[in-house]
Scaffold this motif. Sequence first.
Motif: not given
Length: 222
Positions: A142-152, A154-162, A178-185
């Motif tokens: 439901a958030l089509p305009s997101v360009r950057l996702t901050l994974l703040v 360890l828990h967020a990183q476990k959920l969304h990093l490969p 090296d994080a894929p797509g718009d992800l930034f740990p």
Amino acid sequence: MRAPALPALAASAISRLVMAETAPPGEPLPLDALLTRIRACTYCSAHLPQGPRPVVQAGEAARVLVIGQAPGSKVHASGRAWDDDSGDRLRDWTGLSSALFYDPQVVAHMPSGFCYPGKAEGGDRPPRSECAPRWHAPLRAALPSVRLTLLVGLHAQKLHLPRGFAPNMTAAVRRWADAPGDLFPLPHPAWRSRLWMARHPWFSEEVLPALRARLAAALSAD
């Protein structure tokens, strides 16, 4: 709705269950209706010592998505994401003003667990495992305009990093480019992060300038 945790169900099965409850087949739920359901969720209330109070912020035009861990006691009391010392530190890292950080049409906040999980020895309990499979996919859709996702943290990183991206949080942050797509740990900005930053000066020297540049690009006009 109140129900016990369902560890035997795979995340994808839970997501299908949620979508079946919230929207007609093939139709995503509008953001306003989805936020209403999230804020009214009591799914794991039996496991929350202070009761449910889901904390979320989102607008359809948001360019930045922040995925943290779970609200702490101060955020539980205020109902406002990152309304504590950790939030002050995160805003300092990003260079974002409070006005921008709390504008739902600029920054969306989707924690790994939406409710305060209570205290444990040495800190807060980890985020409840029911939240992410239940709400992350429909909310992100439901958030089509997101360009950057901050994974703040360890828990967020476990959920969304490969799977296998990094063996730990420090390694994930070190590999931010090296994080894929718009992800930034990022590390979690708790008070302990000051000690972590002192041991890893490359975070202030390399990662924070890159983070601010990525944010500026994400928020720039098309």
